[in-house]
Scaffold this motif. Structure first.
Motif, PDB file in Angstrom:
ATOM      1  N   THR A 118      -7.557   0.253  15.719  1.00  0.00           N
ATOM      2  CA  THR A 118      -6.357   0.603  15.114  1.00  0.00           C
ATOM      3  C   THR A 118      -5.479  -0.772  15.233  1.00  0.00           C
ATOM      4  N   THR A 119      -4.235  -0.567  14.537  1.00  0.00           N
ATOM      5  CA  THR A 119      -3.263  -1.432  14.792  1.00  0.00           C
ATOM      6  C   THR A 119      -2.154  -0.808  14.258  1.00  0.00           C
ATOM      7  N   THR A 120      -0.884  -1.588  14.100  1.00  0.00           N
ATOM      8  CA  THR A 120       0.394  -0.717  13.936  1.00  0.00           C
ATOM      9  C   THR A 120       0.893  -1.562  12.545  1.00  0.00           C
ATOM     10  N   LEU A 121       1.446  -0.935  11.615  1.00  0.00           N
ATOM     11  CA  LEU A 121       2.265  -1.513  10.406  1.00  0.00           C
ATOM     12  C   LEU A 121       3.409  -2.325  11.054  1.00  0.00           C
ATOM     13  N   GLY A 122       3.032  -3.621  11.104  1.00  0.00           N
ATOM     14  CA  GLY A 122       3.993  -4.401  11.840  1.00  0.00           C
ATOM     15  C   GLY A 122       4.540  -4.062  13.413  1.00  0.00           C
ATOM     16  N   LYS A 123       5.530  -4.530  13.885  1.00  0.00           N
ATOM     17  CA  LYS A 123       5.456  -4.524  15.332  1.00  0.00           C
ATOM     18  C   LYS A 123       5.888  -3.155  15.871  1.00  0.00           C
ATOM     19  N   ASN A 124       6.647  -2.152  15.136  1.00  0.00           N
ATOM     20  CA  ASN A 124       6.996  -0.877  15.576  1.00  0.00           C
ATOM     21  C   ASN A 124       6.515   0.126  14.527  1.00  0.00           C
ATOM     22  N   GLY A 125       5.767  -0.142  13.488  1.00  0.00           N
ATOM     23  CA  GLY A 125       5.263   0.941  12.611  1.00  0.00           C
ATOM     24  C   GLY A 125       4.307   1.920  12.987  1.00  0.00           C
ATOM     25  N   LYS A 126       3.765   2.670  11.946  1.00  0.00           N
ATOM     26  CA  LYS A 126       2.783   3.647  12.509  1.00  0.00           C
ATOM     27  C   LYS A 126       1.614   3.130  12.796  1.00  0.00           C
ATOM     28  N   ARG A 127       0.557   3.675  13.321  1.00  0.00           N
ATOM     29  CA  ARG A 127      -0.835   3.272  13.731  1.00  0.00           C
ATOM     30  C   ARG A 127      -1.729   3.693  12.621  1.00  0.00           C
ATOM     31  N   VAL A 128      -2.535   2.650  12.266  1.00  0.00           N
ATOM     32  CA  VAL A 128      -3.622   2.745  11.144  1.00  0.00           C
ATOM     33  C   VAL A 128      -4.783   2.231  11.791  1.00  0.00           C
ATOM     34  N   GLY A 129      -5.767   2.401  10.950  1.00  0.00           N
ATOM     35  CA  GLY A 129      -7.141   1.744  11.092  1.00  0.00           C
ATOM     36  C   GLY A 129      -6.943   0.327  10.427  1.00  0.00           C
ATOM     37  N   ARG A 130      -7.904  -0.638  11.286  1.00  0.00           N
ATOM     38  CA  ARG A 130      -7.697  -2.176  10.998  1.00  0.00           C
ATOM     39  C   ARG A 130      -8.189  -2.308   9.485  1.00  0.00           C
ATOM     40  N   ILE A 131      -8.923  -1.204   8.898  1.00  0.00           N
ATOM     41  CA  ILE A 131      -9.491  -1.317   7.528  1.00  0.00           C
ATOM     42  C   ILE A 131      -8.675  -0.298   6.984  1.00  0.00           C
ATOM     43  N   GLY A 132      -8.035  -0.455   5.611  1.00  0.00           N
ATOM     44  CA  GLY A 132      -7.601   0.526   4.842  1.00  0.00           C
ATOM     45  C   GLY A 132      -8.249   0.823   3.490  1.00  0.00           C
ATOM     46  N   LEU A 133      -7.925   1.756   2.707  1.00  0.00           N
ATOM     47  CA  LEU A 133      -8.443   2.090   1.418  1.00  0.00           C
ATOM     48  C   LEU A 133      -7.655   1.679   0.429  1.00  0.00           C
ATOM     49  N   GLY A 134      -8.020   0.976  -0.727  1.00  0.00           N
ATOM     50  CA  GLY A 134      -7.440   0.764  -1.764  1.00  0.00           C
ATOM     51  C   GLY A 134      -8.048   1.681  -2.836  1.00  0.00           C
ATOM     52  N   ALA A 135      -7.060   2.282  -3.570  1.00  0.00           N
ATOM     53  CA  ALA A 135      -7.505   3.469  -4.358  1.00  0.00           C
ATOM     54  C   ALA A 135      -7.687   3.120  -5.984  1.00  0.00           C
ATOM     55  N   MET A 136      -7.119   1.981  -6.306  1.00  0.00           N
ATOM     56  CA  MET A 136      -6.978   1.567  -7.452  1.00  0.00           C
ATOM     57  C   MET A 136      -8.273   1.848  -8.635  1.00  0.00           C
ATOM     58  N   GLY A 137      -9.461   1.180  -8.099  1.00  0.00           N
ATOM     59  CA  GLY A 137     -10.431   1.225  -8.860  1.00  0.00           C
ATOM     60  C   GLY A 137     -11.053   2.884  -9.247  1.00  0.00           C
ATOM     61  N   MET A 138     -10.691   4.000  -8.425  1.00  0.00           N
ATOM     62  CA  MET A 138     -11.018   5.065  -8.729  1.00  0.00           C
ATOM     63  C   MET A 138     -10.584   5.730 -10.185  1.00  0.00           C
ATOM     64  N   THR A 185       4.257 -13.916   8.319  1.00  0.00           N
ATOM     65  CA  THR A 185       3.986 -12.271   8.689  1.00  0.00           C
ATOM     66  C   THR A 185       3.561 -12.243  10.174  1.00  0.00           C
ATOM     67  N   VAL A 186       2.531 -13.104  10.498  1.00  0.00           N
ATOM     68  CA  VAL A 186       1.995 -13.099  11.703  1.00  0.00           C
ATOM     69  C   VAL A 186       3.138 -13.595  12.842  1.00  0.00           C
ATOM     70  N   GLU A 187       3.941 -14.495  12.575  1.00  0.00           N
ATOM     71  CA  GLU A 187       4.953 -14.698  13.474  1.00  0.00           C
ATOM     72  C   GLU A 187       6.076 -13.794  13.543  1.00  0.00           C
ATOM     73  N   HIS A 188       6.355 -13.077  12.624  1.00  0.00           N
ATOM     74  CA  HIS A 188       7.420 -12.014  12.635  1.00  0.00           C
ATOM     75  C   HIS A 188       6.973 -10.680  12.903  1.00  0.00           C
ATOM     76  N   SER A 189       5.504 -10.389  13.104  1.00  0.00           N
ATOM     77  CA  SER A 189       4.702  -9.278  13.342  1.00  0.00           C
ATOM     78  C   SER A 189       5.114  -8.267  12.321  1.00  0.00           C
ATOM     79  N   ILE A 190       5.020  -8.672  10.789  1.00  0.00           N
ATOM     80  CA  ILE A 190       5.046  -8.018   9.755  1.00  0.00           C
ATOM     81  C   ILE A 190       3.532  -7.708   9.253  1.00  0.00           C
ATOM     82  N   ALA A 191       3.281  -6.399   8.848  1.00  0.00           N
ATOM     83  CA  ALA A 191       1.730  -6.098   8.490  1.00  0.00           C
ATOM     84  C   ALA A 191       1.524  -6.949   7.282  1.00  0.00           C
ATOM     85  N   PHE A 192       0.245  -7.313   7.252  1.00  0.00           N
ATOM     86  CA  PHE A 192      -0.292  -8.313   6.163  1.00  0.00           C
ATOM     87  C   PHE A 192      -1.387  -7.455   5.510  1.00  0.00           C
ATOM     88  N   LEU A 193      -1.381  -6.914   4.204  1.00  0.00           N
ATOM     89  CA  LEU A 193      -2.277  -6.005   3.487  1.00  0.00           C
ATOM     90  C   LEU A 193      -2.973  -6.772   2.548  1.00  0.00           C
TER      91      LEU A 193
END
Length: 313
Positions: A3-23, A192-200
């Protein structure tokens, strides 16, 4: 699942997400199966794939409804991400970043998803007719109202990110990034890496080419929109063969799929990088989720970094 966080202080999520568009949109539209897609979403949660990404334009509208239905009874187990500001009709795509439109778009997404708040809301595209400060300010009001937890920008430039930050924090940035499209590596990802912004990264598997399963134009479903792209012509696919061969070669060393190598390469780019590969099949979901446990060697990362992506157009 790591897991990681959505940026420096965001919620915890799995390192892999799921994009639903193609559904419901874009890829093989006649192969739509809502029951199977809902099963994929629920299985994703079981695997620790807890960032679920959708948008109002996917369908349009139908994707949020599908995701909302699939999450009934499990809403609190996920970080729900959606987007607004991009429109689609018979004339193609267009932008609408007007504050009044975005305020209504947020409310409409809440209704379709069947939730009382959205964890992460992206301005899907910046409207060239509306200053980003105005669009971002409208979304910041939705945060203040408790409708949105955090805000993100999609397909934005570094200058646009900085301008938005003066109005309200940018928790996440979503841009295309894969071994085939590395434009975000120049400025946006390092920032984003320097400023701890989540990159999707979206389309992290090169719209499917990096799975190794698309060798010919005819491998695509008849009504799949990728048939219109030059990289999916037989010539275009042949030009991408060296990259596909590289992920296959490295995958063989680890007993891994080429798609898993491509995702592991992205994960190595930063602690808050969260690829969002899309799929509507359980087999591919499970393969993608397992990529979080694949550790490439520095030499393998350097080998992939050194490969030149093909240029189209």
């Amino acid at each position: 699942m790591q897991t990681t966080t959505l940026g420096k202080n965001g919620k915890r999520v799995g390192r892999i997400g799921l994009g639903a568009m193609g559904m419901t949109f874009g890829y093989d539209p006649h192969g739509r199966d809502d029951d199977a897609s809902a099963e994929v979403i629920r299985r994703a949660i079981d695997l620790g794939v807890t960032l679920i990404d959708t948008a109002d334009v996917y369908g349009p509208w139908t994707n949020e409804e599908l995701v909302g239905t699939a999450l009934k009874g499990r809403r609190d187990e996920v970080v729900l991400s959606t987007k607004g500001g991009l429109l689609f009709d018979e004339n193609g795509f267009s932008n609408n970043g007007r504050p009044d439109y975005l305020a209504k778009a947020v409310d409409d997404s809440l209704m379709r998803l069947g939730v009382d708040h959205i964890d992460l809301y992206f301005l899907h595209r910046i409207d060239p007719q509306v200053p980003v400060e105005e669009s971002w300010g409208a979304l910041a009001k939705a945060v203040d109202a408790g409708k949105i937890g955090a805000l993100g920008l999609s397909a934005s430039s570094l200058d646009e990110i900085r301008r938005a930050e003066k109005i309200h924090p940018v928790a996440a940035v979503q841009s295309e990034l894969s071994l085939f499209d590395r434009s975000a590596l120049a400025e946006v990802l390092p920032y984003t890496v320097e400023h701890s912004i989540a990159f999707l990264p979206f389309s992290p598997l090169g719209r499917g080419v990096l799975t190794g399963g698309i060798a010919r134009h005819e491998d695509l479903p008849r009504d799949d929109w990728r048939r219109r792209l030059p990289q999916f012509s037989d010539e275009g696919l042949a030009r991408q063969r060296a990259l596909v061969a590289a992920v296959e070669r490295i995958g063989a060393r680890h007993g891994a799929k080429p798609s898993q190598v491509a995702l592991a390469w992205l994960l190595a780019k930063g602690d808050h990088v969260i690829p969002i590969p899309g799929t509507k099949r359980l087999r591919y979901l499970e393969e993608n989720a397992a990529a979080a446990d694949l550790a490439l060697t520095p030499a393998e990362i350097a080998e992939l970094d050194a490969l030149e992506p093909p240029v189209f157009g």
